[in-house]
Design a protein around this motif. Structure first.
Motif, PDB file in Angstrom:
ATOM      1  N   ASP A 144       0.813  -1.214   0.000  1.00  0.00           N
ATOM      2  CA  ASP A 144       0.000   0.000   0.000  1.00  0.00           C
ATOM      3  C   ASP A 144       0.858   1.282   0.000  1.00  0.00           C
ATOM      4  O   ASP A 144       0.679   2.164   0.836  1.00  0.00           O
ATOM      5  CB  ASP A 144      -0.917  -0.067   1.234  1.00  0.00           C
ATOM      6  N   HIS A 313       7.765   1.809   5.565  1.00  0.00           N
ATOM      7  CA  HIS A 313       7.983   0.447   6.023  1.00  0.00           C
ATOM      8  C   HIS A 313       9.312  -0.042   5.458  1.00  0.00           C
ATOM      9  O   HIS A 313       9.371  -1.090   4.818  1.00  0.00           O
ATOM     10  CB  HIS A 313       6.883  -0.492   5.516  1.00  0.00           C
ATOM     11  N   TRP A 338       5.496  -5.982   3.755  1.00  0.00           N
ATOM     12  CA  TRP A 338       4.123  -5.483   3.842  1.00  0.00           C
ATOM     13  C   TRP A 338       3.159  -6.632   3.549  1.00  0.00           C
ATOM     14  O   TRP A 338       3.081  -7.093   2.413  1.00  0.00           O
ATOM     15  CB  TRP A 338       3.900  -4.333   2.857  1.00  0.00           C
ATOM     16  N   ASN A 378       6.263  -5.876   8.464  1.00  0.00           N
ATOM     17  CA  ASN A 378       4.999  -5.242   8.816  1.00  0.00           C
ATOM     18  C   ASN A 378       3.813  -6.097   8.346  1.00  0.00           C
ATOM     19  O   ASN A 378       3.720  -6.452   7.161  1.00  0.00           O
ATOM     20  CB  ASN A 378       4.929  -3.863   8.133  1.00  0.00           C
ATOM     21  N   GLU A 379       2.944  -6.413   9.277  1.00  0.00           N
ATOM     22  CA  GLU A 379       1.709  -7.157   8.988  1.00  0.00           C
ATOM     23  C   GLU A 379       1.944  -8.446   8.203  1.00  0.00           C
ATOM     24  O   GLU A 379       1.144  -8.813   7.339  1.00  0.00           O
ATOM     25  CB  GLU A 379       0.689  -6.261   8.277  1.00  0.00           C
ATOM     26  N   ASN A 429      -1.045  -3.261  14.868  1.00  0.00           N
ATOM     27  CA  ASN A 429      -1.754  -2.364  13.946  1.00  0.00           C
ATOM     28  C   ASN A 429      -3.237  -2.678  14.057  1.00  0.00           C
ATOM     29  O   ASN A 429      -3.624  -3.844  13.881  1.00  0.00           O
ATOM     30  CB  ASN A 429      -1.325  -2.621  12.499  1.00  0.00           C
ATOM     31  N   TYR A 431      -7.421  -1.102  13.364  1.00  0.00           N
ATOM     32  CA  TYR A 431      -8.276  -0.058  12.783  1.00  0.00           C
ATOM     33  C   TYR A 431      -9.730  -0.204  13.224  1.00  0.00           C
ATOM     34  O   TYR A 431     -10.641  -0.221  12.395  1.00  0.00           O
ATOM     35  CB  TYR A 431      -8.170  -0.096  11.254  1.00  0.00           C
ATOM     36  N   TYR A 435     -12.102  -0.213   9.455  1.00  0.00           N
ATOM     37  CA  TYR A 435     -12.313  -1.382   8.597  1.00  0.00           C
ATOM     38  C   TYR A 435     -13.328  -2.328   9.224  1.00  0.00           C
ATOM     39  O   TYR A 435     -13.424  -2.424  10.443  1.00  0.00           O
ATOM     40  CB  TYR A 435     -11.002  -2.150   8.401  1.00  0.00           C
ATOM     41  N   GLU A 473      -0.008   1.167  14.544  1.00  0.00           N
ATOM     42  CA  GLU A 473      -0.854   1.864  13.557  1.00  0.00           C
ATOM     43  C   GLU A 473      -2.270   1.925  14.091  1.00  0.00           C
ATOM     44  O   GLU A 473      -2.777   0.935  14.634  1.00  0.00           O
ATOM     45  CB  GLU A 473      -0.898   1.123  12.211  1.00  0.00           C
ATOM     46  N   TRP A 518      -1.402   6.130  12.173  1.00  0.00           N
ATOM     47  CA  TRP A 518      -1.354   5.990  10.723  1.00  0.00           C
ATOM     48  C   TRP A 518      -2.159   7.128  10.140  1.00  0.00           C
ATOM     49  O   TRP A 518      -3.355   7.167  10.331  1.00  0.00           O
ATOM     50  CB  TRP A 518      -1.932   4.642  10.265  1.00  0.00           C
ATOM     51  N   ARG A 534      -9.021   3.112  -2.460  1.00  0.00           N
ATOM     52  CA  ARG A 534      -8.166   4.218  -2.024  1.00  0.00           C
ATOM     53  C   ARG A 534      -8.482   5.426  -2.894  1.00  0.00           C
ATOM     54  O   ARG A 534      -7.879   5.583  -3.964  1.00  0.00           O
ATOM     55  CB  ARG A 534      -6.678   3.842  -2.196  1.00  0.00           C
ATOM     56  N   ASN A 539      -3.311   6.781  -0.165  1.00  0.00           N
ATOM     57  CA  ASN A 539      -3.727   6.378   1.168  1.00  0.00           C
ATOM     58  C   ASN A 539      -3.999   7.691   1.907  1.00  0.00           C
ATOM     59  O   ASN A 539      -3.085   8.493   2.142  1.00  0.00           O
ATOM     60  CB  ASN A 539      -2.640   5.558   1.865  1.00  0.00           C
ATOM     61  N   LYS A 541      -5.073   8.468   4.918  1.00  0.00           N
ATOM     62  CA  LYS A 541      -5.172   8.517   6.377  1.00  0.00           C
ATOM     63  C   LYS A 541      -4.183   9.508   6.988  1.00  0.00           C
ATOM     64  O   LYS A 541      -3.978   9.515   8.206  1.00  0.00           O
ATOM     65  CB  LYS A 541      -4.979   7.123   6.968  1.00  0.00           C
TER      66      LYS A 541
HETATM   67  C1  ADA Z   1      -1.820  -1.434   7.200  1.00  0.00           C
HETATM   68  C2  ADA Z   1      -0.444  -1.121   6.667  1.00  0.00           C
HETATM   69  C3  ADA Z   1      -0.285   0.310   6.205  1.00  0.00           C
HETATM   70  C4  ADA Z   1      -1.552   0.816   5.535  1.00  0.00           C
HETATM   71  C5  ADA Z   1      -2.718   0.704   6.477  1.00  0.00           C
HETATM   72  C6  ADA Z   1      -4.051   1.136   5.874  1.00  0.00           C
HETATM   73  O1  ADA Z   1      -1.916  -1.555   8.524  1.00  0.00           O
HETATM   74  O2  ADA Z   1       0.586  -1.471   7.525  1.00  0.00           O
HETATM   75  O3  ADA Z   1       0.816   0.374   5.350  1.00  0.00           O
HETATM   76  O4  ADA Z   1      -1.778   0.061   4.396  1.00  0.00           O
HETATM   77  O5  ADA Z   1      -2.888  -0.639   6.846  1.00  0.00           O
HETATM   78  O6  ADA Z   1      -4.172   2.288   5.504  1.00  0.00           O
HETATM   79  O7  ADA Z   1      -4.954   0.303   5.784  1.00  0.00           O
END
Ligand code: ADA
Length: 568
Positions: A144, A313, A338, A378-379, A429, A431, A435, A473, A518, A534, A539, A541
């Motif tokens: 991402d 990342h 990622w 990451n993730e 991480n 959300y 989500y 995050e 994030w 997106r 992105n 956020k």
């Molecule tokens: C994940 C990821 C980020 C970004 C985020 C998102 O946690 O690590 O890079 O993609 O989600 O905006 O959903």
């Protein structure tokens, strides 16, 4: 060297090769492995550093580009080229001879340039930005953030005397002692004595004779009037080693990082990390940020009251870390990964590249006091058995390379993670309120606090409640300037309320060691149909948009963070 942030050499002749290089676009039908540099016709120029596909003429192109420059090196001198960070896949040639293929994006790579009878040396870099699991196992098109091509960061040329310093690793002891453990790697002298003058903060403190054995020597340096380093008071000391013909100079900070009963301590004091995940990203420059933009970003982060940055990342630009050292930020630095899944964890090339990049990252950054946490993957699929060996290996590798810093990785599977034995800090991480597994579900913001408590509970029952807990995050998207009466998703109001709740929870909960929200600013992402999730193919956020214009959340985060970190 006429260095822009900090000069590691005052005696050694070295320079940055940044500026306009010759350039050409070779297209997307060529086989980059078969191209010979002497057949290339350079028809334009391009700056270095640059992500070439962020520039108008090549925007969005995927294929092979070529960069060329010429430098003067005295006849018969040995030299070294240091690429602080390259794009996806690259072949580097000196005088038409291939020196290295580099498929570790963002890693710092050093290449030796053998002596020659030519004074003018030609450097050609073939830079390919096509996705290829075979060629570039570390990058996938589902990550991402936009995968650019080019020479992302500065290129250095060092003229090397016969006996020269390769690296110095400086590990400060407790500030009260003023002692620093030094391990130096020397080339050109496998075994023997090397007289060295040691300067601390520009004053000669000792003349040592180093007993070099196997190209290495270890000794201690005493720093008079040592002062401690922290984000609030980032006091640096400069240590320079000088042999007759060469030198190496580094800045260090006396600071300790500890994990004690679920809290993270800096210099023995429980410290809450408050900050952001940050991509190196700008719509005009891609990931090849000019120094001025990096400084601007850090000043904005200071204004927000942050003391913490997660370099998401990938390994960070040394200039960025040098600025974090002097401005006072704690940094979580991680290698490139990622959302990697089974195909990656079962791919030996991917695993080897992860190891190599993590090792290079630690060797590059370990003298920076700002870096307090190492991370990776990451993730990744840390809830699956097949992933365990790589998580374990990377954890061990970090400890072998640097036992002084805690290690972590950002998990998205806190409920059933299988790798938590391989971290000192649990980083999650999450959300909640954004989500949803079921797209028809409404996710209220009241979920945020409840979900964080639930995760904390899970981590405790899994036996990791004694480790500091970091929210690596959390966040929600907003389109800059977007308002509507319902305060719906993508409005600045929704995001501001989300961030206010999340930050308040972090600030008020003693069990949470910190947060990297994030994210700092919006960044370009997918060129595939994933962009349909997106808006704008960004992105969104960011608390700031991609041009660093603050959204409504800025004010809320700022007042909570500033109150908590005591920023005046
Ligand atoms: C994940 C990821 C980020 C970004 C985020 C998102 O946690 O690590 O890079 O993609 O989600 O905006 O959903």
């Amino acid at each position: 060297m006429n260095d822009t942030v900090f000069s590691a050499h005052r005696i050694r002749r070295c320079s940055r090769l940044d500026g306009m290089w010759d350039f050409t676009w070779l297209g997307d039908v060529c086989d980059p492995a078969a191209i010979r540099p002497e057949t290339i016709e350079f028809d334009r120029r391009m700056p270095v550093p640059s992500a070439f596909d962020a520039y108008p003429d090549f925007a969005g192109c995927r294929g092979t580009a070529a960069y060329r420059t010429r430098v003067r090196v005295a006849i018969s001198s040995s030299a070294m080229l240091r690429f602080r960070g390259l794009g996806l896949w690259n072949r580097i040639f000196v005088d038409g001879v291939e020196c290295r293929t580099v498929s570790l994006p963002y890693s710092q790579i050093e290449i030796s340039v053998p002596p020659s009878s030519n004074e003018v040396r030609e450097i050609v870099v073939l830079a390919d930005n096509r996705f290829s699991r075979e060629r570039v196992p570390l990058v996938e098109n589902f990550y991402d953030f936009y995968a650019y091509g080019g020479i992302y960061r500065s290129v250095e040329l060092h003229i090397l005397p016969e006996i020269h310093f390769v690296h110095v690793r400086l590990t400060p002891q407790k500030v009260e002692t003023g002692l620093v453990d030094a391990e130096v790697e020397v080339a050109g002298l496998g075994e023997g004595d090397l007289p060295v003058r040691v300067r601390v903060d520009d004053r000669v403190v000792s003349e040592e004779t180093l007993h070099v054995c196997g190209g290495r020597a270890a000794f201690q340096i005493f720093v008079p009037e040592a002062r401690s380093w922290s984000a609030e008071s980032p006091h640096l000391h400069t240590i320079a080693l000088e042999s007759g013909t060469d030198d190496i100079c580094q800045r260090i900070g006396f600071r300790t990082v500890g994990c004690v009963d679920g809290t993270l301590t800096i210099n023995g004091k429980a410290t809450k990390l408050l900050g952001y995940c940050r991509h190196e990203a700008h719509p005009q420059f891609g990931c090849a940020l000019p120094l001025a933009q990096t400084v601007q970003d850090l000043q904005i982060l200071k204004d927000l009251g942050c003391n913490f940055i997660r370099g998401s990342h990938y390994p960070q630009d040394p200039d960025f870390l040098a600025l974090c050292d002097e401005m006072g930020f704690y940094v979580f630095e991680e290698s490139l990964g990622w959302g990697n899944r089974e195909a990656h964890f079962r791919n030996p090339e991917f695993c080897a590249a992860q190891e190599e990049q993590t090792r290079l990252m630690i060797r590059k950054s370990r003298n920076h006091p700002s870096v307090i946490l190492w991370g990776y993957l990451n993730e990744g699929a840390s809830n699956e058995e097949y992933a365990v060996p790589l998580y374990r290996r990377l954890y061990q590798l970090c400890k072998e390379e640097d036992p002084s810093r805690p290690v972590t990785y950002a998990t998205m599977f806190p409920d059933d993670d299988k790798c938590l034995d391989y971290c000192d800090v649990v980083s999650v991480n999450t959300y909640p309120g954004w989500y949803a597994a079921d797209m028809d579900e409404f996710r209220p913001l009241s979920e945020i606090s409840a979900r964080i408590d639930e995760i904390l509970d899970r981590v405790r029952t899994a036996g990791h409640g004694h480790k500091p807990f970091l929210i690596s995050e959390i966040g929600a998207g907003a389109i800059y300037g977007w308002r509507d009466p319902l305060g719906a998703h993508w409005t600045e109001d929704f995001q501001a309320e989300y961030m206010r709740i999340a930050c308040q929870k972090v600030v008020e909960s003693p069990r949470i060691a910190g947060v990297s929200l994030w994210q700092f600013c919006d960044c370009r992402t997918y060129a595939s149909a994933r962009a349909l999730q997106r808006p704008r193919a960004f992105n969104n956020k960011g608390t700031l948009d991609e041009y660093r214009r603050p959204k409504a959340a800025y004010r809320d985060v700022r007042s909570l963070f500033r109150a908590a970190t005591g920023a005046s």
